[in-house]
Design a protein around this motif. Structure first.
Motif, PDB file in Angstrom:
ATOM      1  N   GLY A  72      24.505   7.267 -42.774  1.00  0.00           N
ATOM      2  CA  GLY A  72      24.179   8.608 -42.571  1.00  0.00           C
ATOM      3  C   GLY A  72      22.472   8.779 -42.863  1.00  0.00           C
ATOM      4  N   ILE A  73      21.995   7.439 -42.835  1.00  0.00           N
ATOM      5  CA  ILE A  73      20.012   7.800 -43.411  1.00  0.00           C
ATOM      6  C   ILE A  73      19.741   8.449 -41.684  1.00  0.00           C
ATOM      7  CG2 ILE A  73      18.345   6.636 -44.316  1.00  0.00           C
ATOM      8  CD1 ILE A  73      20.518   7.242 -46.305  1.00  0.00           C
ATOM      9  N   PRO A  74      18.955   9.511 -41.625  1.00  0.00           N
ATOM     10  CA  PRO A  74      18.064   9.771 -40.418  1.00  0.00           C
ATOM     11  C   PRO A  74      17.729   8.448 -40.062  1.00  0.00           C
ATOM     12  CG  PRO A  74      17.245  10.702 -41.987  1.00  0.00           C
ATOM     13  CD  PRO A  74      18.225  10.024 -42.699  1.00  0.00           C
ATOM     14  N   LEU A  75      17.480   7.312 -38.786  1.00  0.00           N
ATOM     15  CA  LEU A  75      16.867   7.054 -38.135  1.00  0.00           C
ATOM     16  C   LEU A  75      15.929   7.223 -36.606  1.00  0.00           C
ATOM     17  CD1 LEU A  75      19.941   4.149 -38.202  1.00  0.00           C
ATOM     18  CD2 LEU A  75      17.872   4.331 -39.917  1.00  0.00           C
ATOM     19  N   ARG A  76      15.028   6.444 -36.139  1.00  0.00           N
ATOM     20  CA  ARG A  76      14.479   6.855 -35.465  1.00  0.00           C
ATOM     21  C   ARG A  76      14.718   5.795 -33.917  1.00  0.00           C
ATOM     22  NH1 ARG A  76      10.383   6.522 -38.623  1.00  0.00           N
ATOM     23  NH2 ARG A  76       9.332   8.374 -38.164  1.00  0.00           N
ATOM     24  N   ASP A  77      15.090   4.776 -34.923  1.00  0.00           N
ATOM     25  CA  ASP A  77      15.144   3.906 -33.657  1.00  0.00           C
ATOM     26  C   ASP A  77      16.379   2.995 -34.315  1.00  0.00           C
ATOM     27  OD1 ASP A  77      16.505   3.481 -31.129  1.00  0.00           O
ATOM     28  OD2 ASP A  77      14.390   2.419 -30.457  1.00  0.00           O
ATOM     29  N   LEU A  78      17.275   2.017 -33.246  1.00  0.00           N
ATOM     30  CA  LEU A  78      18.399   0.803 -33.831  1.00  0.00           C
ATOM     31  C   LEU A  78      17.169  -0.227 -34.436  1.00  0.00           C
ATOM     32  CD1 LEU A  78      21.765   1.242 -32.448  1.00  0.00           C
ATOM     33  CD2 LEU A  78      21.075   2.132 -34.613  1.00  0.00           C
ATOM     34  N   ALA A  79      17.321  -0.710 -35.600  1.00  0.00           N
ATOM     35  CA  ALA A  79      16.110  -1.902 -35.808  1.00  0.00           C
ATOM     36  C   ALA A  79      17.269  -2.722 -35.556  1.00  0.00           C
ATOM     37  CB  ALA A  79      15.916  -1.896 -37.340  1.00  0.00           C
ATOM     38  N   VAL A  80      16.973  -4.065 -34.545  1.00  0.00           N
ATOM     39  CA  VAL A  80      17.403  -5.332 -34.344  1.00  0.00           C
ATOM     40  C   VAL A  80      16.976  -6.521 -33.654  1.00  0.00           C
ATOM     41  CG1 VAL A  80      19.462  -3.644 -32.949  1.00  0.00           C
ATOM     42  CG2 VAL A  80      17.163  -3.820 -32.116  1.00  0.00           C
ATOM     43  N   SER A  81      17.377  -7.835 -34.140  1.00  0.00           N
ATOM     44  CA  SER A  81      16.208  -8.477 -34.188  1.00  0.00           C
ATOM     45  C   SER A  81      17.293 -10.113 -33.644  1.00  0.00           C
ATOM     46  CB  SER A  81      15.928  -8.499 -35.688  1.00  0.00           C
ATOM     47  OG  SER A  81      14.977 -10.162 -35.612  1.00  0.00           O
ATOM     48  N   CYS A  82      16.242 -10.548 -33.116  1.00  0.00           N
ATOM     49  CA  CYS A  82      16.868 -11.942 -32.820  1.00  0.00           C
ATOM     50  C   CYS A  82      15.947 -13.417 -32.758  1.00  0.00           C
ATOM     51  CB  CYS A  82      17.245 -12.016 -31.015  1.00  0.00           C
ATOM     52  SG  CYS A  82      18.482 -13.230 -31.162  1.00  0.00           S
ATOM     53  N   SER A  83      15.924 -14.759 -32.546  1.00  0.00           N
ATOM     54  CA  SER A  83      15.055 -15.742 -32.489  1.00  0.00           C
ATOM     55  C   SER A  83      15.578 -16.092 -31.473  1.00  0.00           C
ATOM     56  CB  SER A  83      15.066 -16.096 -33.702  1.00  0.00           C
ATOM     57  OG  SER A  83      16.760 -17.459 -33.662  1.00  0.00           O
ATOM     58  N   ALA A  84      14.841 -16.767 -30.984  1.00  0.00           N
ATOM     59  CA  ALA A  84      14.549 -17.492 -30.006  1.00  0.00           C
ATOM     60  C   ALA A  84      13.745 -19.587 -30.140  1.00  0.00           C
ATOM     61  CB  ALA A  84      13.873 -17.185 -28.505  1.00  0.00           C
ATOM     62  N   GLY A  85      13.976 -20.011 -29.420  1.00  0.00           N
ATOM     63  CA  GLY A  85      13.083 -20.965 -30.162  1.00  0.00           C
ATOM     64  C   GLY A  85      12.846 -22.087 -28.586  1.00  0.00           C
ATOM     65  N   TYR A  86      11.493 -23.033 -29.225  1.00  0.00           N
ATOM     66  CA  TYR A  86      11.312 -24.076 -27.808  1.00  0.00           C
ATOM     67  C   TYR A  86      12.111 -25.371 -28.673  1.00  0.00           C
ATOM     68  CZ  TYR A  86       8.518 -25.467 -23.639  1.00  0.00           C
ATOM     69  OH  TYR A  86       8.155 -26.092 -22.827  1.00  0.00           O
ATOM     70  N   LYS A  99      14.882   1.595 -27.430  1.00  0.00           N
ATOM     71  CA  LYS A  99      14.433   3.095 -27.096  1.00  0.00           C
ATOM     72  C   LYS A  99      13.578   2.867 -26.939  1.00  0.00           C
ATOM     73  CE  LYS A  99      19.324   4.680 -27.105  1.00  0.00           C
ATOM     74  NZ  LYS A  99      19.810   6.279 -27.208  1.00  0.00           N
ATOM     75  N   LEU A 100      12.562   2.998 -28.336  1.00  0.00           N
ATOM     76  CA  LEU A 100      11.567   3.399 -28.143  1.00  0.00           C
ATOM     77  C   LEU A 100       9.755   2.533 -28.104  1.00  0.00           C
ATOM     78  CD1 LEU A 100      10.999   4.976 -32.197  1.00  0.00           C
ATOM     79  CD2 LEU A 100      10.989   5.283 -30.057  1.00  0.00           C
ATOM     80  N   ASP A 101      10.840   0.791 -27.703  1.00  0.00           N
ATOM     81  CA  ASP A 101      10.460  -0.064 -26.798  1.00  0.00           C
ATOM     82  C   ASP A 101       9.274  -0.230 -27.827  1.00  0.00           C
ATOM     83  OD1 ASP A 101      10.234  -2.492 -24.977  1.00  0.00           O
ATOM     84  OD2 ASP A 101       7.969  -1.058 -23.781  1.00  0.00           O
ATOM     85  N   LYS A 102       9.231  -0.624 -29.245  1.00  0.00           N
ATOM     86  CA  LYS A 102       8.527  -0.534 -30.301  1.00  0.00           C
ATOM     87  C   LYS A 102       8.730  -1.873 -30.545  1.00  0.00           C
ATOM     88  CE  LYS A 102       6.426   3.389 -31.372  1.00  0.00           C
ATOM     89  NZ  LYS A 102       5.507   4.438 -31.679  1.00  0.00           N
ATOM     90  N   VAL A 103       7.456  -2.805 -30.955  1.00  0.00           N
ATOM     91  CA  VAL A 103       8.213  -4.620 -31.443  1.00  0.00           C
ATOM     92  C   VAL A 103       7.595  -4.450 -33.044  1.00  0.00           C
ATOM     93  CG1 VAL A 103       7.367  -6.842 -32.311  1.00  0.00           C
ATOM     94  CG2 VAL A 103       6.987  -5.760 -29.665  1.00  0.00           C
ATOM     95  N   THR A 104       8.843  -4.176 -34.116  1.00  0.00           N
ATOM     96  CA  THR A 104       8.454  -4.111 -35.977  1.00  0.00           C
ATOM     97  C   THR A 104       8.414  -5.681 -36.350  1.00  0.00           C
ATOM     98  OG1 THR A 104      10.714  -4.015 -35.785  1.00  0.00           O
ATOM     99  CG2 THR A 104       9.885  -2.139 -35.225  1.00  0.00           C
ATOM    100  N   LEU A 105       8.738  -6.648 -35.380  1.00  0.00           N
ATOM    101  CA  LEU A 105       8.870  -7.756 -36.649  1.00  0.00           C
ATOM    102  C   LEU A 105       8.680  -8.935 -35.379  1.00  0.00           C
ATOM    103  CD1 LEU A 105       9.363 -10.068 -39.284  1.00  0.00           C
ATOM    104  CD2 LEU A 105      11.768  -9.814 -38.053  1.00  0.00           C
ATOM    105  N   LEU A 106       7.183  -9.994 -35.587  1.00  0.00           N
ATOM    106  CA  LEU A 106       7.360 -11.031 -34.464  1.00  0.00           C
ATOM    107  C   LEU A 106       6.026 -11.749 -35.869  1.00  0.00           C
ATOM    108  CD1 LEU A 106       6.993 -12.421 -32.368  1.00  0.00           C
ATOM    109  CD2 LEU A 106       4.555 -11.233 -32.098  1.00  0.00           C
ATOM    110  N   GLN A 107       7.668 -13.108 -35.674  1.00  0.00           N
ATOM    111  CA  GLN A 107       6.853 -14.085 -36.348  1.00  0.00           C
ATOM    112  C   GLN A 107       6.840 -15.662 -36.008  1.00  0.00           C
ATOM    113  OE1 GLN A 107      10.080 -13.442 -40.478  1.00  0.00           O
ATOM    114  NE2 GLN A 107       8.088 -12.705 -41.493  1.00  0.00           N
ATOM    115  N   MET A 108       6.586 -15.984 -35.803  1.00  0.00           N
ATOM    116  CA  MET A 108       6.824 -18.013 -35.594  1.00  0.00           C
ATOM    117  C   MET A 108       6.247 -18.923 -36.770  1.00  0.00           C
ATOM    118  SD  MET A 108       5.053 -19.076 -31.194  1.00  0.00           S
ATOM    119  CE  MET A 108       3.005 -18.595 -32.505  1.00  0.00           C
ATOM    120  N   ASP A 109       7.217 -19.592 -36.576  1.00  0.00           N
ATOM    121  CA  ASP A 109       6.796 -21.264 -38.029  1.00  0.00           C
ATOM    122  C   ASP A 109       5.828 -22.059 -36.512  1.00  0.00           C
ATOM    123  OD1 ASP A 109       8.802 -21.958 -36.425  1.00  0.00           O
ATOM    124  OD2 ASP A 109      10.667 -21.971 -37.479  1.00  0.00           O
TER     125      ASP A 109
END
Length: 240
Positions: free
Chosen positions: A145-159, A187-197
């Protein structure tokens, strides 16, 4: 090693833009305020949330905002490497990354003078543990029940093999190609995480980033479905 056959299929039978099977459930830890288990293929993560509660260490208090703490760990049986220590450098780094991602989605200003503790444990590791932890944490926060401004979701892709691939498993992730992990607030169309190795040409990076973003949106839909189904079950129990 050939990771994509001439028919365009990967080692596990998926096409380049297909995700692994996603399974999720909330309310799996009875003594936590919120909890969830999240599976992406053979990667399985459990999350438990405690709070909001009175802040324990006053020196850590933030002016007008809740304090978010996060602890990431891997079960010793989650991989074939039994030498992994609980508080190793990678665990500390991932705890910080996940904490920052969760702070971006929690409405901390609504919970001043309080703290929220997020505990994450990897039960099975087969690539994508960082993303699975973020998705599990989001479900557990919503369950608490923590109030959230949006769902934070994550996925990876590679080459790999000159081909962009969505949602890498361990074999693909260990092949030496680039791996891009993305976290968004859909919903907010914002990037919260971006990592590349690894380095990628800009055009290739944009393609891989777009693929990971589409994966995030698909996960967001699945997360919403799980939360909606849980709400229906709660309503049914109350009516009964």
């Amino acid at each position: 090693m050939e990771y994509i056959n001439p028919e365009g299929l990967r080692l596990d039978g998926r096409r380049f833009n297909e995700m692994r099977q996603i399974l999720a459930e909330v309310g799996v830890v009875s003594k936590a305020d919120g909890s969830a288990v999240f599976e992406m293929g053979n990667t399985k993560v459990i999350a438990a949330v405690y709070g909001p509660r009175e802040i324990q260490n006053k020196s850590q208090q933030k002016n007008g905002h809740a304090l978010v703490l996060c602890e990431y760990s891997m079960a010793h049986f989650s991989t074939g490497d039994r030498r992994r220590q609980k508080n190793d450098r990678r665990s500390t780094e991932l705890s910080l990354v996940i904490r920052q991602t969760m702070e971006a989605c929690i409405l901390t200003e609504l919970l001043p003078h309080s703290q929220i503790d997020i505990f994450l444990q990897v039960l099975q590791a087969d690539g994508g543990t960082r993303s699975a932890c973020i998705n599990a944490a989001t479900l557990a926060l919503a369950d608490a029940g923590i109030p959230l401004r949006d769902l934070a979701v994550s996925c990876s892709a590679g080459y790999l093999n000159s081909t962009p691939l969505l949602d890498l498993n361990y074999v693909e992730d260990s092949a030496g190609g680039a791996d891009v992990t993305v976290g968004i607030l859909p919903k907010l169309d914002k990037v919260t995480l971006l990592q590349m190795d690894a380095k990628l040409p800009m055009e290739t990076f944009e393609t891989v980033f777009a693929l990971a973003s589409e994966g995030c949106k698909a996960i967001a839909e699945r997360v919403r479905e799980v939360l909606q189904e849980n709400t229906k079950q709660l309503e049914y129990r109350r009516a009964a």
